[in-house]
Design an enzyme around this catalytic site. Structure first.
Site, PDB file in Angstrom:
ATOM      1  N   GLU A  32       0.863  -1.191   0.000  1.00  0.00           N
ATOM      2  CA  GLU A  32       0.000   0.000   0.000  1.00  0.00           C
ATOM      3  C   GLU A  32       0.897   1.238   0.000  1.00  0.00           C
ATOM      4  O   GLU A  32       1.756   1.379   0.864  1.00  0.00           O
ATOM      5  CB  GLU A  32      -0.936  -0.023   1.218  1.00  0.00           C
ATOM      6  CG  GLU A  32      -1.653   1.271   1.517  1.00  0.00           C
ATOM      7  CD  GLU A  32      -2.463   1.848   0.363  1.00  0.00           C
ATOM      8  OE1 GLU A  32      -3.241   1.109  -0.253  1.00  0.00           O
ATOM      9  OE2 GLU A  32      -2.282   3.059   0.073  1.00  0.00           O
ATOM     10  N   CYS A  42     -16.276   6.576   1.892  1.00  0.00           N
ATOM     11  CA  CYS A  42     -17.651   7.079   1.768  1.00  0.00           C
ATOM     12  C   CYS A  42     -18.032   7.962   2.957  1.00  0.00           C
ATOM     13  O   CYS A  42     -18.906   8.819   2.843  1.00  0.00           O
ATOM     14  CB  CYS A  42     -18.629   5.911   1.680  1.00  0.00           C
ATOM     15  SG  CYS A  42     -18.081   4.615   0.551  1.00  0.00           S
ATOM     16  N   VAL A  80       3.949   0.451  -5.777  1.00  0.00           N
ATOM     17  CA  VAL A  80       4.377  -0.379  -6.912  1.00  0.00           C
ATOM     18  C   VAL A  80       4.505   0.511  -8.145  1.00  0.00           C
ATOM     19  O   VAL A  80       3.613   1.318  -8.436  1.00  0.00           O
ATOM     20  CB  VAL A  80       3.380  -1.535  -7.163  1.00  0.00           C
ATOM     21  CG1 VAL A  80       3.726  -2.293  -8.431  1.00  0.00           C
ATOM     22  CG2 VAL A  80       3.382  -2.468  -5.956  1.00  0.00           C
ATOM     23  N   ASP A 280     -12.349  -0.310  -7.901  1.00  0.00           N
ATOM     24  CA  ASP A 280     -12.467   0.856  -8.787  1.00  0.00           C
ATOM     25  C   ASP A 280     -11.522   0.822  -9.988  1.00  0.00           C
ATOM     26  O   ASP A 280     -11.739   1.546 -10.957  1.00  0.00           O
ATOM     27  CB  ASP A 280     -12.157   2.141  -7.997  1.00  0.00           C
ATOM     28  CG  ASP A 280     -13.313   2.598  -7.118  1.00  0.00           C
ATOM     29  OD1 ASP A 280     -14.337   1.891  -7.057  1.00  0.00           O
ATOM     30  OD2 ASP A 280     -13.188   3.668  -6.496  1.00  0.00           O
ATOM     31  N   ALA A 298     -18.550   1.160  -3.698  1.00  0.00           N
ATOM     32  CA  ALA A 298     -17.913   0.414  -2.609  1.00  0.00           C
ATOM     33  C   ALA A 298     -18.308  -1.062  -2.530  1.00  0.00           C
ATOM     34  O   ALA A 298     -17.450  -1.924  -2.358  1.00  0.00           O
ATOM     35  CB  ALA A 298     -18.213   1.099  -1.285  1.00  0.00           C
ATOM     36  N   ASN A 302     -15.780  -4.424  -2.584  1.00  0.00           N
ATOM     37  CA  ASN A 302     -15.683  -5.458  -1.536  1.00  0.00           C
ATOM     38  C   ASN A 302     -16.026  -6.836  -2.099  1.00  0.00           C
ATOM     39  O   ASN A 302     -15.352  -7.823  -1.839  1.00  0.00           O
ATOM     40  CB  ASN A 302     -16.628  -5.118  -0.381  1.00  0.00           C
ATOM     41  CG  ASN A 302     -16.068  -4.000   0.485  1.00  0.00           C
ATOM     42  OD1 ASN A 302     -15.330  -4.237   1.412  1.00  0.00           O
ATOM     43  ND2 ASN A 302     -16.393  -2.766   0.145  1.00  0.00           N
ATOM     44  N   TYR A 424     -46.039  -2.760   3.945  1.00  0.00           N
ATOM     45  CA  TYR A 424     -46.790  -1.523   4.227  1.00  0.00           C
ATOM     46  C   TYR A 424     -47.167  -1.438   5.702  1.00  0.00           C
ATOM     47  O   TYR A 424     -47.613  -2.410   6.301  1.00  0.00           O
ATOM     48  CB  TYR A 424     -48.084  -1.450   3.395  1.00  0.00           C
ATOM     49  CG  TYR A 424     -49.077  -0.467   3.994  1.00  0.00           C
ATOM     50  CD1 TYR A 424     -48.808   0.903   3.964  1.00  0.00           C
ATOM     51  CD2 TYR A 424     -50.243  -0.904   4.635  1.00  0.00           C
ATOM     52  CE1 TYR A 424     -49.672   1.812   4.561  1.00  0.00           C
ATOM     53  CE2 TYR A 424     -51.114   0.012   5.222  1.00  0.00           C
ATOM     54  CZ  TYR A 424     -50.826   1.365   5.190  1.00  0.00           C
ATOM     55  OH  TYR A 424     -51.664   2.261   5.773  1.00  0.00           O
ATOM     56  N   TRP A 432     -49.605   1.459  -1.357  1.00  0.00           N
ATOM     57  CA  TRP A 432     -48.864   1.152  -2.578  1.00  0.00           C
ATOM     58  C   TRP A 432     -47.506   1.845  -2.473  1.00  0.00           C
ATOM     59  O   TRP A 432     -47.435   3.075  -2.493  1.00  0.00           O
ATOM     60  CB  TRP A 432     -49.598   1.658  -3.829  1.00  0.00           C
ATOM     61  CG  TRP A 432     -50.873   0.923  -4.103  1.00  0.00           C
ATOM     62  CD1 TRP A 432     -52.107   1.213  -3.622  1.00  0.00           C
ATOM     63  CD2 TRP A 432     -51.022  -0.244  -4.912  1.00  0.00           C
ATOM     64  NE1 TRP A 432     -53.035   0.310  -4.078  1.00  0.00           N
ATOM     65  CE2 TRP A 432     -52.393  -0.602  -4.884  1.00  0.00           C
ATOM     66  CE3 TRP A 432     -50.146  -1.029  -5.666  1.00  0.00           C
ATOM     67  CZ2 TRP A 432     -52.896  -1.710  -5.575  1.00  0.00           C
ATOM     68  CZ3 TRP A 432     -50.649  -2.118  -6.360  1.00  0.00           C
ATOM     69  CH2 TRP A 432     -52.014  -2.456  -6.307  1.00  0.00           C
TER      70      TRP A 432
HETATM   71  C1  LIG Z   1     -15.818  11.032  -0.795  1.00  0.00           C
HETATM   72  C2  LIG Z   1     -16.238   9.706  -1.304  1.00  0.00           C
HETATM   73  C3  LIG Z   1     -17.502   9.232  -0.994  1.00  0.00           C
HETATM   74  C4  LIG Z   1     -17.900   7.982  -1.456  1.00  0.00           C
HETATM   75  N1  LIG Z   1     -19.150   7.549  -1.134  1.00  0.00           N
HETATM   76  C5  LIG Z   1     -19.562   6.338  -1.571  1.00  0.00           C
HETATM   77  C6  LIG Z   1     -20.839   5.847  -1.210  1.00  0.00           C
HETATM   78  O1  LIG Z   1     -21.585   6.502  -0.473  1.00  0.00           O
HETATM   79  N2  LIG Z   1     -21.201   4.625  -1.676  1.00  0.00           N
HETATM   80  C7  LIG Z   1     -20.388   3.872  -2.476  1.00  0.00           C
HETATM   81  O2  LIG Z   1     -20.779   2.771  -2.872  1.00  0.00           O
HETATM   82  N3  LIG Z   1     -19.161   4.312  -2.822  1.00  0.00           N
HETATM   83  C8  LIG Z   1     -18.726   5.517  -2.389  1.00  0.00           C
HETATM   84  N4  LIG Z   1     -17.472   5.950  -2.720  1.00  0.00           N
HETATM   85  C9  LIG Z   1     -16.620   5.114  -3.587  1.00  0.00           C
HETATM   86  C10 LIG Z   1     -15.878   4.045  -2.778  1.00  0.00           C
HETATM   87  O3  LIG Z   1     -15.165   4.665  -1.746  1.00  0.00           O
HETATM   88  C11 LIG Z   1     -14.934   3.291  -3.704  1.00  0.00           C
HETATM   89  O4  LIG Z   1     -15.706   2.639  -4.670  1.00  0.00           O
HETATM   90  C12 LIG Z   1     -14.083   2.258  -2.967  1.00  0.00           C
HETATM   91  O5  LIG Z   1     -13.280   2.867  -1.995  1.00  0.00           O
HETATM   92  C13 LIG Z   1     -13.194   1.508  -3.951  1.00  0.00           C
HETATM   93  O6  LIG Z   1     -12.328   0.669  -3.257  1.00  0.00           O
HETATM   94  P1  LIG Z   1     -10.988   0.155  -3.950  1.00  0.00           P
HETATM   95  O7  LIG Z   1     -10.327  -0.741  -2.964  1.00  0.00           O
HETATM   96  O8  LIG Z   1     -11.262  -0.364  -5.301  1.00  0.00           O
HETATM   97  O9  LIG Z   1     -10.111   1.480  -4.204  1.00  0.00           O
HETATM   98  P2  LIG Z   1      -9.538   2.570  -3.212  1.00  0.00           P
HETATM   99  O10 LIG Z   1     -10.399   2.748  -2.047  1.00  0.00           O
HETATM  100  O11 LIG Z   1      -9.235   3.754  -4.070  1.00  0.00           O
HETATM  101  O12 LIG Z   1      -8.161   1.926  -2.719  1.00  0.00           O
HETATM  102  C14 LIG Z   1      -7.088   1.728  -3.595  1.00  0.00           C
HETATM  103  C15 LIG Z   1      -5.804   1.704  -2.783  1.00  0.00           C
HETATM  104  O13 LIG Z   1      -4.715   1.387  -3.634  1.00  0.00           O
HETATM  105  C16 LIG Z   1      -3.595   2.161  -3.283  1.00  0.00           C
HETATM  106  N5  LIG Z   1      -2.700   2.249  -4.439  1.00  0.00           N
HETATM  107  C17 LIG Z   1      -2.973   2.811  -5.637  1.00  0.00           C
HETATM  108  N6  LIG Z   1      -1.918   2.683  -6.464  1.00  0.00           N
HETATM  109  C18 LIG Z   1      -0.968   2.023  -5.767  1.00  0.00           C
HETATM  110  C19 LIG Z   1       0.345   1.606  -6.090  1.00  0.00           C
HETATM  111  N7  LIG Z   1       0.890   1.836  -7.296  1.00  0.00           N
HETATM  112  N8  LIG Z   1       1.086   0.950  -5.137  1.00  0.00           N
HETATM  113  C20 LIG Z   1       0.542   0.700  -3.903  1.00  0.00           C
HETATM  114  N9  LIG Z   1      -0.685   1.102  -3.543  1.00  0.00           N
HETATM  115  C21 LIG Z   1      -1.451   1.746  -4.487  1.00  0.00           C
HETATM  116  C22 LIG Z   1      -4.220   3.493  -2.893  1.00  0.00           C
HETATM  117  O14 LIG Z   1      -3.345   4.260  -2.066  1.00  0.00           O
HETATM  118  C23 LIG Z   1      -5.477   3.059  -2.157  1.00  0.00           C
HETATM  119  O15 LIG Z   1      -5.279   2.910  -0.787  1.00  0.00           O
HETATM  120  C24 LIG Z   1     -17.027   7.195  -2.258  1.00  0.00           C
HETATM  121  C25 LIG Z   1     -15.754   7.672  -2.573  1.00  0.00           C
HETATM  122  C26 LIG Z   1     -15.363   8.906  -2.085  1.00  0.00           C
HETATM  123  C27 LIG Z   1     -13.983   9.403  -2.439  1.00  0.00           C
END
Ligand SMILES: Cc1cc2nc3c(=O)[nH]c(=O)nc-3n(C[C@H](O)[C@H](O)[C@H](O)COP(=O)(O)OP(=O)(O)OC[C@H]3O[C@@H](n4cnc5c(N)ncnc54)[C@H](O)[C@@H]3O)c2cc1C
Length: 446
Positions: A32, A42, A80, A280, A298, A302, A424, A432
């Site tokens: 990380e 979120c 990385v 993501d 999110a 997961n 309901y 409804w």
């Molecule tokens: C403000 C905000 C509000 C949100 N609200 C919602 C919500 O209400 N509902 C919902 O469903 N989703 C929400 N989301 C989206 C949700 O947070 C993301 O979909 C989720 O966090 C994705 O998880 P992830 O593990 O794929 O990526 P991330 O959480 O982005 O984690 C990726 C990790 O990889 C690490 N990384 C990246 N490149 C490298 C590298 N080269 N080497 C080592 N480490 C690296 C990063 O530092 C990071 O820690 C929100 C996002 C934000 C920013």
């Protein structure tokens, strides 16, 4: 077996925990780049809204727990920089210098990064974006250490809207700017105008239809030069969207999908059989269109992490896909959507029929004031299948959308949805359910 995971948040840590629990003899190494793992991104707008609340409250499980209880080898501050699929190697940088690590299986869970507008001034102090916990921490520190009376938010998506509310909670004057004239263009106009009214009722200034051309620093703070006006600000948040962190994958020769997200199959495998991608940074299949899509949310991150673990454990994994189900809050309004909009439905070759209805959040027979709920439903005239639904309202609107989300998962026809036995009682809604009323209205148009 050595599993190496790049990225220690939702997708990466879900995969690491599930795999290590079920295969304790395997070696699991998580790399990380930051010093944060497993936190609720979120929750950041709601945490920022309460200046006294530590941002680290958002950490769901600490690094210590992963290391001591689950025996996951978690390497923080390890970024990385290259993947070498031929030698099954990852190369990276840490405070100790360059490192190299071999893997048997690799998971890319690098998430997404905020897009910054391509204009002068985005590197000025007080111009920020919100994606990772370190961004949230930096914003909180900036707001605590500076006098911030006026903020400009570039963008009007859900993160921008949540942040508008968070900043208003601290008494900050908020102006929002975006180039396209419509707020939430994917949303039915009647529903999005409720959100517009809610924003203006809470003192948020809206400048839709204006592009931001430059940011500059002057004696009175930041100047945001828009196409038709100049706004002053003490703080600027760029919230114009995110892009998948797929550069490592691209440079390693892996296939990419929509929005340059890493292309994965229904078991989360990339075009290299020893490399998975989840969250993501990766694409997915859309439940309605069956085509590849990129929807960064999110739950799917997961779930994809779990899917990787299960597949590595030898289970059959066949994730059907995502519907883009999402909910968010704009001051007192709850906003919900699932599936396709009417415009998207036409673009994918469906023949959409829609209905927009107004209902209420509780029965008139119940005490207190009823609040309006608007529901919009989209159905394909040919197959009679539900394609999508949207809702806006108060007092318990948001999670009603889950009924429509389940219907999309089951590829339900609107005729069957109309017969669903939804709950309901007077405190919770009319007899409804608003979604049933909307479905009955669309039926009349088929
Ligand atoms: C403000 C905000 C509000 C949100 N609200 C919602 C919500 O209400 N509902 C919902 O469903 N989703 C929400 N989301 C989206 C949700 O947070 C993301 O979909 C989720 O966090 C994705 O998880 P992830 O593990 O794929 O990526 P991330 O959480 O982005 O984690 C990726 C990790 O990889 C690490 N990384 C990246 N490149 C490298 C590298 N080269 N080497 C080592 N480490 C690296 C990063 O530092 C990071 O820690 C929100 C996002 C934000 C920013």
């Amino acid at each position: 077996m050595r599993l190496v995971i790049i990225g220690g948040d939702a997708a990466g840590m879900s995969a690491a925990s599930r795999f290590k629990r079920k295969s304790p003899d395997s070696e699991v190494i998580v790399l990380e780049q930051t010093h944060d793992v497993s936190y609720s991104a979120c929750g950041m707008p709601y945490n920022i809204a309460v200046p006294k609340r530590p941002i680290d409250d958002l950490v769901v499980r600490s690094a210590h727990v992963f290391e001591q209880k689950l025996h996951i080898d978690l390497r923080l501050g390890h970024k990385v920089i290259r993947i070498e699929p031929e030698g099954k190697n990852v190369i990276g940088q840490s405070a100790q210098g360059e490192f190299a690590l071999t893997y048997d299986k690799l998971l890319i869970a690098t998430g997404a990064s905020p897009i910054m507008p391509d204009i002068p001034g985005t590197d000025l102090p007080g111009v920020m974006a919100l994606k990772r916990l370190e961004h949230g921490r930096a914003i909180k520190e900036y707001l605590a250490e500076h006098t911030v009376d006026r903020a400009v938010i570039i963008g009007m998506g859900y993160i921008a809207l949540e942040m508008a509310e968070a900043l208003r909670a601290s008494g900050i004057q908020v102006a929002m700017v975006k180039p396209r004239p419509r707020l939430l263009p994917w949303m039915d106009h009647e529903l999005s105008s409720m959100i517009k009214t809610e924003l203006t009722d809470h003192g948020v200034e809206l400048y839709a239809g204006q592009s931001v051309q430059s940011l500059s620093a002057g004696p009175k703070g930041l100047q945001v030069q828009c196409s038709e006006t100049t706004l002053s600000a003490d703080f600027v948040l760029s919230a114009i969207g995110v892009k998948p962190n797929s550069e490592l994958a691209q440079e390693a020769g892996l296939d990419l999908g929509p929005n340059k997200a890493i292309a994965v199959d229904r078991s989360m495998r990339t075009s290299d059989p020893d490399i998975y991608a989840a969250g993501d940074c990766a694409d997915a299949f859309h439940l309605v269109t069956k085509e590849r899509t990129w929807i960064p949310l999110a739950l799917r991150a997961n779930r994809a992490g779990w899917a990787v673990a299960d597949h590595l454990l030898g289970h059959e994994v066949d994730i059907p896909g995502v519907a883009g189900t999402s909910v968010f809050k704009v001051f007192g309004l709850e906003v919900a959507t699932t599936g396709l909009s009417a415009k998207q439905s036409s673009e994918y070759g469906f023949d959409p029929r829609t209905a927009t209805i107004e209902s209420v959040n509780q029965a008139h027979s119940y005490q207190g004031k009823t609040e309006p709920i608007k529901a919009h439903m989209i159905v394909d005239a040919k197959s009679r299948r539900l394609l999508g639904a949207q809702m806006v309202g108060r007092g318990g609107t948001a999670l009603r959308i889950n009924a429509a989300a389940v219907a999309l998962s089951a590829a339900m026809q609107v005729d069957d949805f109309c017969q669903c036995d939804l709950a309901y009682a007077p405190p919770f809604g009319p007899v409804w359910d608003p979604l049933l009323t909307a479905a009955n209205q669309v039926l009349k148009k088929l």
